[in-house]
Design an enzyme around this catalytic site. Structure first.
Site, short mmCIF file in Angstrom:
data_model
loop_
_atom_site.label_atom_id
_atom_site.label_comp_id
_atom_site.label_asym_id
_atom_site.label_seq_id
_atom_site.Cartn_x
_atom_site.Cartn_y
_atom_site.Cartn_z
N GLU A 1 26.37 33.62 28.88
CA GLU A 1 27.35 33.75 29.72
C GLU A 1 27.82 32.68 30.60
O GLU A 1 26.87 31.94 30.81
CB GLU A 1 26.52 35.41 30.51
CG GLU A 1 28.01 36.05 31.18
CD GLU A 1 28.72 36.80 30.22
OE1 GLU A 1 30.03 36.22 29.95
OE2 GLU A 1 28.93 37.51 30.18
N ASP A 2 28.52 32.27 30.33
CA ASP A 2 29.46 31.89 31.00
C ASP A 2 29.71 31.82 32.78
O ASP A 2 28.91 31.29 33.14
CB ASP A 2 31.13 31.82 30.50
CG ASP A 2 31.62 32.59 29.73
OD1 ASP A 2 31.20 33.71 30.40
OD2 ASP A 2 33.17 32.67 30.84
N ASP B 1 30.04 37.82 37.49
CA ASP B 1 30.87 38.80 38.19
C ASP B 1 30.95 39.64 38.84
O ASP B 1 29.89 39.82 39.91
CB ASP B 1 32.30 38.35 37.34
CG ASP B 1 33.98 38.54 38.31
OD1 ASP B 1 33.27 38.56 39.81
OD2 ASP B 1 35.04 39.10 38.35
N GLY C 1 34.10 33.09 26.73
CA GLY C 1 34.02 32.82 27.45
C GLY C 1 32.50 31.94 27.24
O GLY C 1 32.43 30.43 27.86
N ASP D 1 38.52 31.02 31.02
CA ASP D 1 39.86 30.74 31.31
C ASP D 1 40.95 31.50 32.31
O ASP D 1 40.01 32.57 32.50
CB ASP D 1 40.23 32.17 29.49
CG ASP D 1 40.83 33.17 29.60
OD1 ASP D 1 39.34 33.65 29.78
OD2 ASP D 1 41.66 34.00 29.60
N LYS E 1 28.40 34.45 39.95
CA LYS E 1 30.12 34.51 40.92
C LYS E 1 30.02 35.61 41.87
O LYS E 1 29.75 36.90 41.09
CB LYS E 1 30.70 34.73 40.15
CG LYS E 1 32.36 34.37 41.14
CD LYS E 1 34.02 34.90 40.40
CE LYS E 1 35.12 35.42 41.29
NZ LYS E 1 35.89 35.41 40.97
N PHE F 1 39.42 31.90 41.65
CA PHE F 1 39.44 32.10 40.33
C PHE F 1 38.78 30.48 39.52
O PHE F 1 39.34 29.99 39.58
CB PHE F 1 40.99 33.38 39.79
CG PHE F 1 40.40 33.21 38.57
CD1 PHE F 1 41.10 34.96 37.90
CD2 PHE F 1 41.30 32.93 37.50
CE1 PHE F 1 41.13 35.23 37.03
CE2 PHE F 1 41.06 33.33 35.80
CZ PHE F 1 40.61 34.66 35.93
N VAL F 2 38.10 30.73 38.17
CA VAL F 2 37.13 29.51 37.49
C VAL F 2 38.26 29.82 36.04
O VAL F 2 37.82 30.53 35.82
CB VAL F 2 35.92 29.39 38.40
CG1 VAL F 2 35.96 29.40 39.66
CG2 VAL F 2 35.32 30.11 37.49
N ARG G 1 40.54 26.58 28.84
CA ARG G 1 39.05 26.96 27.95
C ARG G 1 38.68 25.74 27.80
O ARG G 1 37.03 25.22 28.00
CB ARG G 1 39.07 27.78 27.10
CG ARG G 1 39.09 29.55 27.62
CD ARG G 1 38.79 30.39 26.05
NE ARG G 1 39.20 31.58 25.64
CZ ARG G 1 38.48 32.74 26.32
NH1 ARG G 1 37.39 32.53 27.29
NH2 ARG G 1 39.47 34.26 26.42
C1 PRP Z 1 34.45 37.14 31.63
C2 PRP Z 1 33.35 36.42 31.62
C3 PRP Z 1 31.99 37.00 31.56
C4 PRP Z 1 33.17 38.57 31.92
C5 PRP Z 1 31.78 38.44 33.51
O1 PRP Z 1 34.49 37.62 30.25
O2 PRP Z 1 33.30 35.54 30.26
O3 PRP Z 1 32.10 37.89 30.52
O4 PRP Z 1 34.05 38.34 32.56
O5 PRP Z 1 32.72 39.62 33.86
P1 PRP Z 1 31.96 40.60 34.89
O6 PRP Z 1 30.51 40.90 34.82
O7 PRP Z 1 32.64 41.34 35.71
O8 PRP Z 1 31.73 41.71 34.41
P2 PRP Z 1 36.06 38.02 30.21
O9 PRP Z 1 36.42 39.57 30.04
O10 PRP Z 1 36.91 37.45 30.99
O11 PRP Z 1 35.88 37.61 28.05
P3 PRP Z 1 36.22 36.41 27.64
O12 PRP Z 1 34.72 36.02 27.43
O13 PRP Z 1 36.73 36.37 26.30
O14 PRP Z 1 36.75 35.30 28.45
#
Ligand code: PRP
Length: 204
Positions: free
Chosen positions: A121-122, A125, A67, A182, A153, A175-176, A188
């Site tokens: 970090e992107d 959550d 991400g 993604d 978020k 959901f962004v 992405r």
């Molecule tokens: C997403 C995002 C963060 C994580 C945050 O990654 O990139 O790394 O979720 O979520 P959290 O705070 O609930 O742990 P994802 O698992 O979707 O993988 P990606 O980075 O490959 O998109």
């Protein structure tokens, strides 16, 4: 007319995705502006923290893939100081996974011992990913650990996490996607961040 359709630039660049997007949250210009501000602020802070040592041992910027790919690439170029860059890749067993259900797919290639680490970090959550990585890097002896997240978020936060630098705050449970984020591995490459339509989330 939806908000996406009122943003002509976004509409042109995302013609293929328009049907799934509810609205643009932050457009390309807003993101680029915020990234420049963050890069300058982070650089100033590391200059203050490290002084001359910055040249000998620059901060180690660690992107959390996949991400953070896009944000990392822009942020590091907005930092007018020497840096080193690396990445980790994690796998979460489904969204809302309990702690312990995160797996490290790719560890750092650079020893973290004694390094000043900036995690990039992107989106934060639930906070579980950051909690996992904080423990991981502290166990490896990082000298300091700071976190920069493009999006904080907040509605689903389960683990309190300290975010040192935040691009944007998201108070709704949307959901962004876009700018690295993604849904089912798509979107992405959108140059802006948008909320998906609820029906698009259910469909995919
Ligand atoms: C997403 C995002 C963060 C994580 C945050 O990654 O990139 O790394 O979720 O979520 P959290 O705070 O609930 O742990 P994802 O698992 O979707 O993988 P990606 O980075 O490959 O998109």
């Amino acid at each position: 007319m939806s908000e996406l359709n009122t943003n002509a630039n976004a509409t042109v660049k995302a013609a293929w995705a328009r049907g799934a997007l509810a609205r643009v949250l932050w457009d390309e210009a807003q993101i680029q502006q915020r990234v420049r501000e963050l890069g300058a602020e982070i650089a100033r802070d590391y200059q203050a923290l490290l002084g001359e040592a910055l040249l000998e041992e620059p901060p180690l910027i660690v992107g959390i893939f996949r991400g953070a790919i896009v944000f990392l690439a822009d942020l590091m170029r907005a930092m007018p100081i020497p840096v080193e860059v690396d990445y980790v890749q994690l796998y979460s067993y489904g969204k809302g996974a309990e702690a312990g259900e995160i797996q490290l797919l790719r560890d750092l290639g650079t020893p973290a011992q004694g390094r000043h680490v900036l995690l990039v970090e992107d989106i934060v959550d639930t906070g579980q990913t950051l909690e996992f990585l904080r423990e991981h890097l502290e166990a490896r002896g990082a000298a300091s650990l700071r976190v920069c997240a493009l999006i904080d978020k907040r509605p689903r936060r389960r683990v309190p996490v300290q975010l040192d630098y935040v691009g944007f705050v998201l108070e709704e449970d949307a959901f962004v996607v876009g700018y690295g984020l993604d849904y089912a591995e798509r979107y992405r490459n959108l140059p802006f961040v948008a909320a998906l339509k609820p029906e698009a989330v259910r469909r995919a």
